[in-house]
Scaffold this motif. Structure first.
Motif, PDB file in Angstrom:
ATOM      1  N   VAL A 291     -50.055   2.687 -34.228  1.00  0.00           N
ATOM      2  CA  VAL A 291     -49.395   1.342 -34.946  1.00  0.00           C
ATOM      3  C   VAL A 291     -50.654   0.962 -35.184  1.00  0.00           C
ATOM      4  CG1 VAL A 291     -48.408  -0.847 -35.828  1.00  0.00           C
ATOM      5  CG2 VAL A 291     -46.748   1.489 -35.074  1.00  0.00           C
ATOM      6  N   ALA A 292     -51.444   0.529 -36.124  1.00  0.00           N
ATOM      7  CA  ALA A 292     -53.458  -0.141 -35.737  1.00  0.00           C
ATOM      8  C   ALA A 292     -52.327  -1.265 -35.025  1.00  0.00           C
ATOM      9  CB  ALA A 292     -53.711  -0.149 -36.671  1.00  0.00           C
ATOM     10  N   ALA A 293     -54.102  -2.399 -35.052  1.00  0.00           N
ATOM     11  CA  ALA A 293     -54.509  -3.554 -33.843  1.00  0.00           C
ATOM     12  C   ALA A 293     -53.515  -4.825 -35.573  1.00  0.00           C
ATOM     13  CB  ALA A 293     -55.018  -4.366 -34.219  1.00  0.00           C
ATOM     14  N   GLY A 294     -53.726  -4.712 -37.007  1.00  0.00           N
ATOM     15  CA  GLY A 294     -52.779  -4.714 -38.434  1.00  0.00           C
ATOM     16  C   GLY A 294     -52.003  -5.020 -38.226  1.00  0.00           C
ATOM     17  N   GLY A 295     -51.119  -4.037 -37.810  1.00  0.00           N
ATOM     18  CA  GLY A 295     -49.374  -3.313 -37.960  1.00  0.00           C
ATOM     19  C   GLY A 295     -48.788  -4.231 -36.825  1.00  0.00           C
ATOM     20  N   ARG A 296     -49.620  -5.373 -35.606  1.00  0.00           N
ATOM     21  CA  ARG A 296     -48.970  -6.194 -34.765  1.00  0.00           C
ATOM     22  C   ARG A 296     -48.845  -7.505 -34.496  1.00  0.00           C
ATOM     23  NH1 ARG A 296     -48.652  -1.572 -30.137  1.00  0.00           N
ATOM     24  NH2 ARG A 296     -49.139   0.583 -30.704  1.00  0.00           N
ATOM     25  N   GLY A 297     -47.964  -7.613 -34.267  1.00  0.00           N
ATOM     26  CA  GLY A 297     -48.282  -9.573 -34.029  1.00  0.00           C
ATOM     27  C   GLY A 297     -47.983 -10.230 -32.486  1.00  0.00           C
ATOM     28  N   LYS A 298     -47.951 -11.371 -31.828  1.00  0.00           N
ATOM     29  CA  LYS A 298     -48.092 -12.042 -30.753  1.00  0.00           C
ATOM     30  C   LYS A 298     -47.282 -13.088 -30.834  1.00  0.00           C
ATOM     31  CE  LYS A 298     -51.812 -15.057 -28.757  1.00  0.00           C
ATOM     32  NZ  LYS A 298     -53.370 -15.221 -29.424  1.00  0.00           N
ATOM     33  N   VAL A 299     -47.116 -13.299 -29.843  1.00  0.00           N
ATOM     34  CA  VAL A 299     -46.102 -14.681 -29.271  1.00  0.00           C
ATOM     35  C   VAL A 299     -46.902 -15.097 -27.979  1.00  0.00           C
ATOM     36  CG1 VAL A 299     -44.424 -14.815 -28.111  1.00  0.00           C
ATOM     37  CG2 VAL A 299     -44.263 -12.780 -29.017  1.00  0.00           C
ATOM     38  N   ALA A 300     -46.655 -16.213 -28.449  1.00  0.00           N
ATOM     39  CA  ALA A 300     -47.550 -17.648 -27.711  1.00  0.00           C
ATOM     40  C   ALA A 300     -47.135 -18.577 -27.452  1.00  0.00           C
ATOM     41  CB  ALA A 300     -49.089 -18.195 -28.295  1.00  0.00           C
ATOM     42  N   GLY A 301     -46.563 -19.437 -26.186  1.00  0.00           N
ATOM     43  CA  GLY A 301     -45.502 -20.448 -25.528  1.00  0.00           C
ATOM     44  C   GLY A 301     -46.371 -21.599 -25.045  1.00  0.00           C
ATOM     45  N   VAL A 302     -46.140 -22.809 -25.410  1.00  0.00           N
ATOM     46  CA  VAL A 302     -47.156 -23.530 -25.492  1.00  0.00           C
ATOM     47  C   VAL A 302     -47.193 -23.816 -23.316  1.00  0.00           C
ATOM     48  CG1 VAL A 302     -47.612 -24.501 -27.984  1.00  0.00           C
ATOM     49  CG2 VAL A 302     -45.620 -25.462 -25.837  1.00  0.00           C
ATOM     50  N   GLY A 303     -46.008 -24.000 -22.943  1.00  0.00           N
ATOM     51  CA  GLY A 303     -45.341 -23.877 -21.816  1.00  0.00           C
ATOM     52  C   GLY A 303     -44.413 -23.521 -21.564  1.00  0.00           C
ATOM     53  N   ILE A 304     -43.841 -24.070 -20.176  1.00  0.00           N
ATOM     54  CA  ILE A 304     -43.358 -23.168 -19.568  1.00  0.00           C
ATOM     55  C   ILE A 304     -42.989 -25.147 -18.762  1.00  0.00           C
ATOM     56  CG2 ILE A 304     -41.372 -22.151 -18.070  1.00  0.00           C
ATOM     57  CD1 ILE A 304     -43.321 -19.874 -19.222  1.00  0.00           C
ATOM     58  N   SER A 305     -41.283 -25.712 -18.206  1.00  0.00           N
ATOM     59  CA  SER A 305     -41.076 -27.013 -17.589  1.00  0.00           C
ATOM     60  C   SER A 305     -39.828 -25.900 -17.049  1.00  0.00           C
ATOM     61  CB  SER A 305     -40.724 -28.230 -18.359  1.00  0.00           C
ATOM     62  OG  SER A 305     -39.573 -27.754 -18.967  1.00  0.00           O
ATOM     63  N   GLY A 306     -40.100 -27.228 -15.379  1.00  0.00           N
ATOM     64  CA  GLY A 306     -38.521 -26.875 -14.558  1.00  0.00           C
ATOM     65  C   GLY A 306     -39.492 -25.658 -14.212  1.00  0.00           C
ATOM     66  N   ARG A 307     -40.257 -25.293 -13.199  1.00  0.00           N
ATOM     67  CA  ARG A 307     -40.907 -24.404 -12.971  1.00  0.00           C
ATOM     68  C   ARG A 307     -41.411 -24.938 -11.195  1.00  0.00           C
ATOM     69  NH1 ARG A 307     -46.114 -23.781 -13.584  1.00  0.00           N
ATOM     70  NH2 ARG A 307     -46.732 -25.239 -14.566  1.00  0.00           N
ATOM     71  N   ASP A 308     -40.823 -23.777 -10.687  1.00  0.00           N
ATOM     72  CA  ASP A 308     -41.288 -24.093  -8.888  1.00  0.00           C
ATOM     73  C   ASP A 308     -42.139 -23.906  -8.445  1.00  0.00           C
ATOM     74  OD1 ASP A 308     -41.853 -24.147  -6.451  1.00  0.00           O
ATOM     75  OD2 ASP A 308     -39.660 -23.664  -6.051  1.00  0.00           O
ATOM     76  N   THR A 309     -43.521 -24.802  -8.866  1.00  0.00           N
ATOM     77  CA  THR A 309     -45.058 -24.219  -8.788  1.00  0.00           C
ATOM     78  C   THR A 309     -45.204 -23.218  -7.379  1.00  0.00           C
ATOM     79  OG1 THR A 309     -45.766 -26.508  -7.807  1.00  0.00           O
ATOM     80  CG2 THR A 309     -45.597 -26.351  -9.719  1.00  0.00           C
ATOM     81  N   ALA A 310     -44.596 -23.402  -6.371  1.00  0.00           N
ATOM     82  CA  ALA A 310     -44.757 -22.874  -5.798  1.00  0.00           C
ATOM     83  C   ALA A 310     -44.514 -21.053  -6.104  1.00  0.00           C
ATOM     84  CB  ALA A 310     -43.923 -22.473  -4.779  1.00  0.00           C
ATOM     85  N   PHE A 311     -44.342 -20.692  -6.895  1.00  0.00           N
ATOM     86  CA  PHE A 311     -43.612 -19.305  -7.274  1.00  0.00           C
ATOM     87  C   PHE A 311     -44.200 -18.869  -8.761  1.00  0.00           C
ATOM     88  CE2 PHE A 311     -40.885 -20.531  -4.280  1.00  0.00           C
ATOM     89  CZ  PHE A 311     -40.029 -19.641  -4.332  1.00  0.00           C
TER      90      PHE A 311
END
Length: 558
Positions: A291-311
């Motif tokens: 499957v060539a690059a044109g037949g693939r997609g992408k997922v992007a997330g603007v952020g994640i809240s509620g994280r423990d920033t020590a990890f």
């Protein structure tokens, strides 16, 4: 090669590569050639197709079974130990093998029943690109192993098998004369931790650059065989499905490319890494399932809240056909996962290796699916619960516990391990480092934890939690507090193969909860309450192969 030159090579050691090492490459990568390179092309010697890359690499593929029978770099043969070739599994047997040249690319196609194997060469590159298309279970596992001649690279590092005289478990865990243990299982690294593995001398590097593992199983934190070094040679692996401590079913379809890469002693070019590699040159080669690059997609997330920033946080997406993952940015949780096959996936956010959020995402060919900020509910992270005391961190790993780091590259019997026995006192300041990463029925069951409660705390019932990351032979904890004893819990679903003795704590995270009544506590607040943890199971054998479990964290909730 002269005797003195060979001895010089033998004094060198292996190197394993990670993303951070990429910038140090010298004369590395696709275009590391010489002015005297031969013309790009292939010939037929009667038994093999002989491919000259037009750089410094000439390799041969058997016309009978698709084995890689020769790897000559700068005039030196690297292929072969123990009379064996490089191949899928331990060799496919009689196959249909064809070759074609398309401009600056050569493709060798191997068909063995429902399995298809491909080798590709590019003009001017010292690389062999490999794809495997496994359609079903007619081949037991999907492994490619590069078998390297003895004496060219030596290695006595703790994350790879080196010849050792004494077998201590099965036929694959050994002890040296000083007792230190070695096994080809002890990779030390998770899949997410490396882009390539291999060896180098001062003038030659031989690497296996891993694929994106989209058709592999086990997720980003899986550990598998990466390399081994024995008396008769060494091996580099790309393993796409391996049954040892495996948490997922096999996936089928085309996987790759993974790349056998030679350099002049530096790291392989970062352009070969799975996140950077582009293969538009292979779009028209006729690779089954490609499957060539044109037949693939992408997922992007603007952020994640509620994280423990020590990890550190990782975002994975997976379904029965494919798996992918990406790291969440430490500042805000932004993530991006590209090159995804179209489909609907379960999206999981991991705190360390502990799943703290799941959702669903659909990917379309040529599109980007953008997700709004993912909010992790506070209750999804067990580390957020208020506790009277806590040992370890809720991150899905035994990190910080006694012997935890060593167990990814050594057997529990290794003399470098601290004693697996010993009790723990809450308030001592060494609760986590004194608590063993693993508990076995035969080795250290009956571990004691001492703690005091205030009068108010002792007047109430409390929940005690023990998180585990895997178990062997249905090992699970039963507890006693002073004179009160819990019921024996049911075993959670875990892999059925060895785990704790082959360098892997990665199974299925599970939390055992115990409702301890107020009557269990001591009313004298000056005295220590005693928590006793036993491992119970009717399965397993003896010693380190008795029923056991790996610990993530344990706490007594307020």
């Amino acid at each position: 090669m002269s005797g003195s030159a060979r001895r010089s090579v033998r004094r060198r050691t292996f190197v394993l590569g990670a993303s951070a090492a990429a910038g140090s490459a010298a004369l590395a990568g696709p275009l590391a050639g010489t002015a005297a390179a031969a013309a790009f092309g292939y010939t037929d010697d009667g038994s093999n197709y002989v491919i000259d890359t037009g750089a410094n690499l000439v390799f041969k593929v058997s016309k009978t079974n698709g084995d890689l029978t020769s790897l000559v770099y700068r005039g030196t043969e690297y292929q072969g130990y123990g009379g064996k070739n490089s191949h899928v599994e331990s060799g496919l047997g009689t196959s249909t093998v064809t070759i074609k040249q398309s401009g600056s690319s050569i493709l060798v196609s191997v068909a063995y029943g429902t399995l298809k194997l491909y080798y590709a060469a590019r003009s001017g590159e010292n690389n062999v690109y490999v794809w495997t298309n496994k359609a079903d279970t007619s081949v037991s596992a999907t492994r490619y192993i590069v078998r390297v001649k003895a004496g060219l690279f030596l290695n006595d590092e703790p994350d790879s098998y080196t010849y050792a005289p004494t077998t201590i478990e099965a036929s694959d865990v050994f002890a040296k004369s000083d007792g230190q243990t070695r096994s080809k299982h002890y990779s030390k690294l998770r899949v997410i931790d490396y882009d390539y593995i291999g060896w180098k001398t001062g003038s030659v590097g031989l690497w296996m650059v891993r694929s994106n593992h989209e058709k592999a199983s086990g997720g980003p934190f899986y550990r598998s065989l990466l390399r081994h070094q024995s008396a008769d040679g060494g091996g580099l692996y790309e393993i796409l499905y391996y049954g040892e401590n495996q948490t997922e079913a096999q996936r089928f379809g085309l996987q790759g490319p993974y790349v056998i890469a030679f350099t002049d002693g530096g790291a392989p070019s970062s352009s070969l890494y799975h996140g950077n590699l582009t293969t538009s040159w292979a779009d028209s080669l006729g690779i089954s399932g490609y499957v060539a690059a044109g037949g693939r997609g992408k997922v992007a997330g603007v952020g994640i809240s509620g994280r423990d920033t020590a990890f550190a946080y990782t975002v994975g997406i997976a379904n029965s056909a494919a798996q992918y993952w990406g790291s969440a940015r430490s500042s805000d949780g932004y993530f991006s996962i590209a090159g995804v096959l179209p489909g609907t996936y379960t999206l999981t956010v991991f705190k360390g290796e502990l799943a703290v959020y799941t959702g669903s995402v659909t990917v379309t060919a040529g599109g980007t699916t953008t997700l709004n900020t993912i909010a992790i509910p506070s209750s999804n992270d067990p580390g957020n619960a208020s506790a009277i005391w806590r040992i370890g961190n809720w991150d899905g790993t035994p990190s910080g516990f006694k012997n935890a780091d060593l167990m990814t590259y050594a057997h529990p019997s290794d003399p470098r391990a601290a004693a697996w026995t010993g009790n723990v006192v809450i308030g001592s300041g060494s609760e986590t480092s004194a608590f063993p990463a693993y508990i076995w029925k035969d080795v250290n069951s009956g571990l004691l934890v001492y703690f005091k409660l205030t009068a108010a705390q002792a007047a109430a019932a409390h929940t005690l939690r023990i998180g585990v990351t895997t178990a062997y032979a249905n090992g699970r904890p039963q507890i006693a507090v002073n004179s009160w004893t819990s019921a024996i819990p049911s075993p959670p679903t875990q892999p059925s193969t060895r785990s704790l003795t082959v360098g892997s704590y990665r199974g299925n995270n599970y939390t055992f909860t115990y409702s301890v009544p107020a009557s269990a506590w001591l009313t004298d607040t000056s005295q220590y309450n005693i928590l006793k943890i036993n491992v119970v199971s009717g399965s397993g054998t003896t010693s380190y192969l008795s029923a056991g479990t790996s610990i993530d964290a344990l706490d007594l909730l307020a």
